[in-house]
Design a protein around this motif. Structure first.
Motif, PDB file in Angstrom:
ATOM      1  N   GLN A 165     -56.858  34.266  18.967  1.00 19.81           N
ATOM      2  CA  GLN A 165     -57.518  33.389  18.013  1.00 19.81           C
ATOM      3  C   GLN A 165     -56.517  32.379  17.464  1.00 19.81           C
ATOM      4  OE1 GLN A 165     -59.584  35.385  14.828  1.00 19.81           O
ATOM      5  NE2 GLN A 165     -59.941  33.477  13.725  1.00 19.81           N
ATOM      6  N   GLN A 201     -63.872  30.856  10.430  1.00 19.02           N
ATOM      7  CA  GLN A 201     -62.543  31.308  10.841  1.00 19.02           C
ATOM      8  C   GLN A 201     -62.568  32.599  11.662  1.00 19.02           C
ATOM      9  OE1 GLN A 201     -62.891  30.031   7.423  1.00 19.02           O
ATOM     10  NE2 GLN A 201     -62.494  28.191   8.631  1.00 19.02           N
ATOM     11  N   GLU A 207     -61.647  28.595  16.967  1.00 19.12           N
ATOM     12  CA  GLU A 207     -62.351  29.174  15.824  1.00 19.12           C
ATOM     13  C   GLU A 207     -63.639  28.419  15.521  1.00 19.12           C
ATOM     14  OE1 GLU A 207     -59.681  29.078  12.490  1.00 19.12           O
ATOM     15  OE2 GLU A 207     -58.706  30.941  13.101  1.00 19.12           O
TER      16      GLU A 207
END
Length: 149
Positions: free
Chosen positions: A39, A48, A44
């Protein structure tokens, strides 16, 4: 270098969007494949966590690697096409996500059908997990494979 390592190396360079996204092929064998995606801001969403599209790319790449591992002995004589994919998002995905993929059917049977008919259709099952082994998504990709000869 084994045939699996050669195919893994080539697949890691073949799919521009998977490269752009950051998907890494970790393992590839006759039993399946494992890939991961870390990530970061580029993958994203607005909350988030890992974007749904990024998870899809990760799962599709893992499914292609599983196909390649199963058919490693015939790769140069085949034309594979991912014809259908379905994904279920089970949990919010955060952090590094790992995709584990496996051809659903007996590979020897699929190769026999390919030899007989010149083409074969089969599913690859993919499960995606976060670093805590939380199951965040499931995917099925249908592959249509045709002999070039």
């Amino acid at each position: 270098m084994s045939a699996y390592e050669m195919v893994k190396d080539q697949l890691s360079k073949m799919v521009p969007f998977a490269i752009h996204t950051g998907v890494v092929i970790d393992e590839l064998s006759g039993e399946g494949a494992t890939c991961h995606l870390e990530q970061r801001g580029e993958v994203e969403n607005h909350i988030q966590s890992m974007h749904a599209g990024a998870l899809f790319v990760l799962g599709e790449q893992a499914s292609g690697a599983a196909y390649a591992g199963a058919f490693v002995d015939r790769m140069m004589a085949l034309r594979p096409v991912a014809a259908k994919a379905e994904i279920s998002y089970l949990k919010i995905a955060k952090g590094t996500i790992t995709a584990k993929a496996k051809v659903r059917d007996d590979v020897d049977g699929l190769k026999a059908k390919l030899d007989q008919d010149g083409k074969v259709v089969f599913a690859v099952d993919v499960d995606l997990f976060d670093a805590d082994e939380l199951h965040v998504a499931s995917m099925v990709v249908d592959w249509h494979v045709k002999s070039l000869s």
